[in-house]
Design a protein around this motif. Sequence first.
Motif, PDB file in Angstrom:
ATOM      1  N   ARG A  81      50.402  48.546  34.348  1.00 19.88           N
ATOM      2  CA  ARG A  81      49.569  49.033  35.487  1.00 19.88           C
ATOM      3  C   ARG A  81      49.840  48.604  36.845  1.00 19.88           C
ATOM      4  N   ASP A  82      49.859  47.070  36.951  1.00 18.83           N
ATOM      5  CA  ASP A  82      50.242  46.516  38.137  1.00 18.83           C
ATOM      6  C   ASP A  82      51.452  47.067  39.132  1.00 18.83           C
ATOM      7  N   GLU A  84      52.852  49.902  38.297  1.00 15.79           N
ATOM      8  CA  GLU A  84      52.651  51.379  38.815  1.00 15.79           C
ATOM      9  C   GLU A  84      51.751  51.370  40.256  1.00 15.79           C
ATOM     10  N   VAL A  85      50.955  50.535  40.297  1.00 12.29           N
ATOM     11  CA  VAL A  85      50.181  50.156  41.531  1.00 12.29           C
ATOM     12  C   VAL A  85      50.859  49.965  42.456  1.00 12.29           C
ATOM     13  N   LYS A  89      51.745  52.595  45.931  1.00 10.15           N
ATOM     14  CA  LYS A  89      51.459  52.059  47.303  1.00 10.15           C
ATOM     15  C   LYS A  89      52.729  52.335  48.070  1.00 10.15           C
ATOM     16  N   ARG A  93      50.737  56.136  49.478  1.00 11.77           N
ATOM     17  CA  ARG A  93      49.815  56.780  48.845  1.00 11.77           C
ATOM     18  C   ARG A  93      48.734  57.077  50.041  1.00 11.77           C
ATOM     19  N   ARG A  98      42.575  56.500  45.161  1.00 15.15           N
ATOM     20  CA  ARG A  98      42.011  55.353  44.711  1.00 15.15           C
ATOM     21  C   ARG A  98      43.029  55.267  43.312  1.00 15.15           C
ATOM     22  N   ILE A  99      43.454  53.805  43.179  1.00 18.31           N
ATOM     23  CA  ILE A  99      44.232  53.626  41.989  1.00 18.31           C
ATOM     24  C   ILE A  99      43.124  53.051  40.862  1.00 18.31           C
ATOM     25  N   ALA A 101      41.736  50.715  38.205  1.00 13.86           N
ATOM     26  CA  ALA A 101      42.441  49.507  37.124  1.00 13.86           C
ATOM     27  C   ALA A 101      41.823  49.747  35.831  1.00 13.86           C
ATOM     28  N   PRO A 106      37.933  50.759  40.930  1.00 14.20           N
ATOM     29  CA  PRO A 106      39.386  50.934  41.576  1.00 14.20           C
ATOM     30  C   PRO A 106      39.997  49.525  41.729  1.00 14.20           C
ATOM     31  N   VAL A 107      41.453  49.761  41.836  1.00 13.27           N
ATOM     32  CA  VAL A 107      42.197  48.447  42.392  1.00 13.27           C
ATOM     33  C   VAL A 107      42.595  48.591  43.854  1.00 13.27           C
ATOM     34  N   GLY A 108      42.621  49.791  44.190  1.00 17.17           N
ATOM     35  CA  GLY A 108      43.248  49.922  45.542  1.00 17.17           C
ATOM     36  C   GLY A 108      42.781  51.326  46.100  1.00 17.17           C
TER      37      GLY A 108
END
Length: 108
Positions: A81-82, A84-85, A89, A93, A98-99, A101, A106-108
């Motif tokens: 997942r990290d 892919e984030v 980014k 994006r 929102r991404i 987690a 969200p994480v981002g």
Amino acid sequence: MATFWTLGCDADHPQRIAAFWALALGYVKESGFDEPDNASIVDPDGRGPAISFLKVPEGKAAEPRTGRGMHIDVMPTDGTRDEEVVRLKGLGRDPSTRIIASPNGPVG
């Protein structure tokens, strides 16, 4: 039974958002949807749905919970997942994207 389907999304900037999601999902632009107020992307392998983005009047592109007409959830198929984030980014994006987690936020 229907087999062809399209996800329709409200958007403030259809072409910009479609370009991002095409890169993120490995989709390509669908011909005939190149006006500023509409965009569509398709799975080049024909397995996934077409996704269209249509400009709507101010204030109409929001659902109460998310502030958008629709959202797209993705799951990494190769990598964490990290990773892919970081990849998403790196694609630039859309700031409204929102991404997620986890189900907790969200994480981002």
